[in-house]
Design a protein around this motif. Structure first.
Motif: not given
Length: 166
Positions: A35, A66-71, A76, A89
């Motif tokens: 990511t 950790y990364n967001t789903s949008d990368n 987060w 976020k």
């Protein structure tokens, strides 16, 4: 004696052998990629301090980034509700390994808003409780449901080694 049955059995076994050998992957290790915020992501052991950073208010707690789903350039922050309810976020600057956000939604507190300032990840900048050199994380947070208080959160990246677990 050679029979039709023996020939068919040998052909079938030969076919399985050829297919089995050809199906082996000799291409090396696959590259799963990563990511955008991989250098800042991970599990951490952190403590909460007063704003000055001199008085620890908690012992070590597990904390995750950790990364967001949008990368994209966001991350987060997740305290697993172990220090206070915080899951927000934040915006990331990868060139300086810093993060912050003003008035972010706090998913662990329905009525809450979080502000995160002075967030940073420093590579190999501290020593774990077991004596291992690891990355450190630090940031300040204010919560809408706790007005007037600024907390400093700081700690080190989880190594997975038994001597560093809390």
């Amino acid at each position: 004696m050679i029979t039709l049955r023996n020939i068919i059995v040998k052909l079938i076994l030969g076919t399985f052998l050829i297919v089995g050998i050809n199906s082996c992957d000799e291409g090396g290790e696959p590259d799963p990629g990563s990511t955008l915020v991989v250098e800042m992501a991970g599990d951490w052991y952190v403590k909460a301090y007063d704003e000055s950073g001199t008085n620890a208010l908690t012992g070590f707690s597990l904390f995750s980034t950790y990364n967001t789903s949008d990368n994209n350039n966001s991350l987060w922050l997740d305290d697993h509700e172990s220090i206070f309810p915080l899951k927000s976020k934040v915006s990331v600057d990868l060139s300086t390994m810093t993060f912050s956000i003003s008035d972010a939604e706090n998913l662990f507190d329905a009525a809450g808003i979080a502000t995160v300032t002075e967030g940073k990840v420093l590579e190999k900048a501290t020593t774990s409780t077991g004596g291992n050199v690891v990355d450190s994380i630090a940031f300040k947070v204010t919560l809408q449901n706790d007005p007037g208080n600024i907390y400093l959160i700081g700690g080190y990246k989880r190594t997975g080694l038994l001597e560093d677990e809390h």
